[in-house]
Motif scaffolding. Structure first.
Motif, PDB file in Angstrom:
ATOM      1  N   MET A 188     -23.154  47.126  25.813  1.00  0.00           N
ATOM      2  CA  MET A 188     -23.979  46.155  25.712  1.00  0.00           C
ATOM      3  C   MET A 188     -25.020  46.027  24.556  1.00  0.00           C
ATOM      4  SD  MET A 188     -27.623  44.928  28.057  1.00  0.00           S
ATOM      5  CE  MET A 188     -26.843  45.046  29.686  1.00  0.00           C
ATOM      6  N   ARG A 189     -24.877  44.891  23.971  1.00  0.00           N
ATOM      7  CA  ARG A 189     -25.561  44.818  22.462  1.00  0.00           C
ATOM      8  C   ARG A 189     -27.102  44.677  22.618  1.00  0.00           C
ATOM      9  NH1 ARG A 189     -22.001  46.174  18.266  1.00  0.00           N
ATOM     10  NH2 ARG A 189     -20.147  44.926  18.464  1.00  0.00           N
ATOM     11  N   LYS A 190     -27.771  45.355  21.575  1.00  0.00           N
ATOM     12  CA  LYS A 190     -29.187  45.026  21.619  1.00  0.00           C
ATOM     13  C   LYS A 190     -29.557  44.767  20.381  1.00  0.00           C
ATOM     14  CE  LYS A 190     -33.823  47.610  21.479  1.00  0.00           C
ATOM     15  NZ  LYS A 190     -34.308  48.685  21.493  1.00  0.00           N
ATOM     16  N   ILE A 191     -30.144  43.213  20.552  1.00  0.00           N
ATOM     17  CA  ILE A 191     -30.727  42.585  19.416  1.00  0.00           C
ATOM     18  C   ILE A 191     -32.184  42.552  19.264  1.00  0.00           C
ATOM     19  CG2 ILE A 191     -30.550  40.187  18.565  1.00  0.00           C
ATOM     20  CD1 ILE A 191     -27.842  41.257  20.674  1.00  0.00           C
ATOM     21  N   VAL A 192     -32.691  42.503  18.188  1.00  0.00           N
ATOM     22  CA  VAL A 192     -34.098  42.449  17.928  1.00  0.00           C
ATOM     23  C   VAL A 192     -34.544  41.338  16.992  1.00  0.00           C
ATOM     24  CG1 VAL A 192     -36.150  43.654  17.130  1.00  0.00           C
ATOM     25  CG2 VAL A 192     -34.553  44.893  18.352  1.00  0.00           C
ATOM     26  N   LEU A 193     -35.337  40.271  17.244  1.00  0.00           N
ATOM     27  CA  LEU A 193     -35.941  39.163  16.389  1.00  0.00           C
ATOM     28  C   LEU A 193     -37.361  39.688  15.923  1.00  0.00           C
ATOM     29  CD1 LEU A 193     -33.772  37.948  18.226  1.00  0.00           C
ATOM     30  CD2 LEU A 193     -34.834  36.048  18.018  1.00  0.00           C
ATOM     31  N   LEU A 194     -37.352  39.625  14.642  1.00  0.00           N
ATOM     32  CA  LEU A 194     -38.757  39.949  14.188  1.00  0.00           C
ATOM     33  C   LEU A 194     -39.343  38.832  13.398  1.00  0.00           C
ATOM     34  CD1 LEU A 194     -37.668  43.357  12.320  1.00  0.00           C
ATOM     35  CD2 LEU A 194     -38.828  42.887  14.474  1.00  0.00           C
ATOM     36  N   CYS A 195     -40.744  38.728  13.551  1.00  0.00           N
ATOM     37  CA  CYS A 195     -41.317  37.723  12.857  1.00  0.00           C
ATOM     38  C   CYS A 195     -42.744  38.037  12.508  1.00  0.00           C
ATOM     39  CB  CYS A 195     -41.540  36.351  13.915  1.00  0.00           C
ATOM     40  SG  CYS A 195     -42.418  36.127  15.021  1.00  0.00           S
ATOM     41  N   ASN A 196     -43.721  37.270  12.234  1.00  0.00           N
ATOM     42  CA  ASN A 196     -45.087  37.918  11.972  1.00  0.00           C
ATOM     43  C   ASN A 196     -45.677  38.374  13.189  1.00  0.00           C
ATOM     44  OD1 ASN A 196     -45.641  37.340   9.139  1.00  0.00           O
ATOM     45  ND2 ASN A 196     -45.968  35.087   9.652  1.00  0.00           N
ATOM     46  N   GLY A 197     -45.921  37.830  14.414  1.00  0.00           N
ATOM     47  CA  GLY A 197     -46.530  38.412  15.446  1.00  0.00           C
ATOM     48  C   GLY A 197     -45.402  38.582  16.676  1.00  0.00           C
ATOM     49  N   GLY A 198     -44.398  38.148  16.329  1.00  0.00           N
ATOM     50  CA  GLY A 198     -43.632  38.081  17.477  1.00  0.00           C
ATOM     51  C   GLY A 198     -43.636  37.113  18.895  1.00  0.00           C
ATOM     52  N   LEU A 199     -44.500  36.016  18.320  1.00  0.00           N
ATOM     53  CA  LEU A 199     -44.758  35.030  19.617  1.00  0.00           C
ATOM     54  C   LEU A 199     -43.887  33.969  19.276  1.00  0.00           C
ATOM     55  CD1 LEU A 199     -48.648  34.893  19.212  1.00  0.00           C
ATOM     56  CD2 LEU A 199     -47.103  36.051  20.812  1.00  0.00           C
ATOM     57  N   SER A 200     -43.728  33.291  18.000  1.00  0.00           N
ATOM     58  CA  SER A 200     -42.572  32.440  17.855  1.00  0.00           C
ATOM     59  C   SER A 200     -41.171  32.871  18.341  1.00  0.00           C
ATOM     60  CB  SER A 200     -42.627  31.769  16.576  1.00  0.00           C
ATOM     61  OG  SER A 200     -42.480  32.797  15.476  1.00  0.00           O
ATOM     62  N   THR A 201     -40.776  34.054  17.969  1.00  0.00           N
ATOM     63  CA  THR A 201     -39.589  34.462  18.370  1.00  0.00           C
ATOM     64  C   THR A 201     -39.576  34.540  19.730  1.00  0.00           C
ATOM     65  OG1 THR A 201     -39.979  36.547  17.626  1.00  0.00           O
ATOM     66  CG2 THR A 201     -38.804  35.508  16.037  1.00  0.00           C
ATOM     67  N   GLY A 202     -40.411  34.781  20.396  1.00  0.00           N
ATOM     68  CA  GLY A 202     -40.224  34.858  21.913  1.00  0.00           C
ATOM     69  C   GLY A 202     -39.777  33.823  22.580  1.00  0.00           C
ATOM     70  N   ILE A 203     -39.974  32.486  21.909  1.00  0.00           N
ATOM     71  CA  ILE A 203     -39.505  31.667  22.795  1.00  0.00           C
ATOM     72  C   ILE A 203     -38.012  31.451  22.496  1.00  0.00           C
ATOM     73  CG2 ILE A 203     -39.627  28.951  22.301  1.00  0.00           C
ATOM     74  CD1 ILE A 203     -42.461  29.030  21.499  1.00  0.00           C
ATOM     75  N   LEU A 204     -37.536  31.746  21.321  1.00  0.00           N
ATOM     76  CA  LEU A 204     -36.485  31.673  20.873  1.00  0.00           C
ATOM     77  C   LEU A 204     -35.551  32.648  21.733  1.00  0.00           C
ATOM     78  CD1 LEU A 204     -34.055  30.765  19.217  1.00  0.00           C
ATOM     79  CD2 LEU A 204     -34.632  32.290  17.167  1.00  0.00           C
ATOM     80  N   VAL A 205     -36.103  33.798  21.875  1.00  0.00           N
ATOM     81  CA  VAL A 205     -35.452  34.788  22.662  1.00  0.00           C
ATOM     82  C   VAL A 205     -35.040  34.315  24.026  1.00  0.00           C
ATOM     83  CG1 VAL A 205     -35.743  37.100  24.042  1.00  0.00           C
ATOM     84  CG2 VAL A 205     -36.391  36.944  21.722  1.00  0.00           C
ATOM     85  N   ALA A 245     -21.763  34.596  29.402  1.00  0.00           N
ATOM     86  CA  ALA A 245     -21.224  35.862  30.040  1.00  0.00           C
ATOM     87  C   ALA A 245     -21.192  36.772  28.666  1.00  0.00           C
ATOM     88  CB  ALA A 245     -19.966  35.924  30.861  1.00  0.00           C
ATOM     89  N   TYR A 246     -22.216  36.752  27.812  1.00  0.00           N
ATOM     90  CA  TYR A 246     -22.162  37.754  26.703  1.00  0.00           C
ATOM     91  C   TYR A 246     -23.378  38.922  27.107  1.00  0.00           C
ATOM     92  CZ  TYR A 246     -22.823  39.793  22.009  1.00  0.00           C
ATOM     93  OH  TYR A 246     -22.799  40.613  21.002  1.00  0.00           O
ATOM     94  N   GLU A 247     -22.795  40.243  27.357  1.00  0.00           N
ATOM     95  CA  GLU A 247     -23.954  41.069  27.663  1.00  0.00           C
ATOM     96  C   GLU A 247     -24.613  41.735  26.715  1.00  0.00           C
ATOM     97  OE1 GLU A 247     -22.481  44.411  30.297  1.00  0.00           O
ATOM     98  OE2 GLU A 247     -21.159  42.871  31.445  1.00  0.00           O
ATOM     99  N   CYS A 248     -26.211  41.205  26.532  1.00  0.00           N
ATOM    100  CA  CYS A 248     -26.753  41.955  25.551  1.00  0.00           C
ATOM    101  C   CYS A 248     -28.316  41.852  26.005  1.00  0.00           C
ATOM    102  CB  CYS A 248     -26.729  40.725  24.230  1.00  0.00           C
ATOM    103  SG  CYS A 248     -27.337  39.292  24.551  1.00  0.00           S
ATOM    104  N   GLU A 249     -29.091  42.551  25.152  1.00  0.00           N
ATOM    105  CA  GLU A 249     -30.540  42.816  25.441  1.00  0.00           C
ATOM    106  C   GLU A 249     -31.127  42.262  24.257  1.00  0.00           C
ATOM    107  OE1 GLU A 249     -33.756  46.329  25.156  1.00  0.00           O
ATOM    108  OE2 GLU A 249     -31.864  46.660  26.463  1.00  0.00           O
TER     109      GLU A 249
END
Length: 99
Positions: A1-18, A29-33
């Protein structure tokens, strides 16, 4: 399983994208976190990540983040980020990881 981290200024705007990326991953059916975090926590949150994606507003910090982690670091394409296109960003992830 892949682990992907999105970074932004506060983590809020990327939360929507997540959320949208998780829905796209489930449909494909792509297994990732996938998680979002502030760029200030890059060293900690990226410690065991397979890939880090940075929001366009913090891409100027890519060099700094790249030196703090061992995984690849990329910038999210601005149009995909601005439209919160989770499918398109997941496509970028899969391309960069060779999945």
């Amino acid at each position: 399983m892949r682990k992907i981290v999105l970074l932004c200024n506060g983590g809020l705007s990327t939360g929507i994208l997540v959320k949208k990326m998780k829905a796209a991953a489930e449909a494909a059916a792509y297994e990732c976190e996938i998680s979002a975090a502030p760029v200030s926590s890059a060293e900690e949150t990226g410690r065991d990540a397979d890939l880090i994606l940075m929001g366009p507003q913090v891409r100027f910090q890519m060099g700094t983040v790249s030196r703090q982690v061992t995984c690849p670091v990329y910038s999210i394409e601005p149009v995909a980020y601005g439209t919160m296109n989770g499918e398109k960003v997941l496509e970028q992830v899969r391309k960069e990881l060779g999945d």
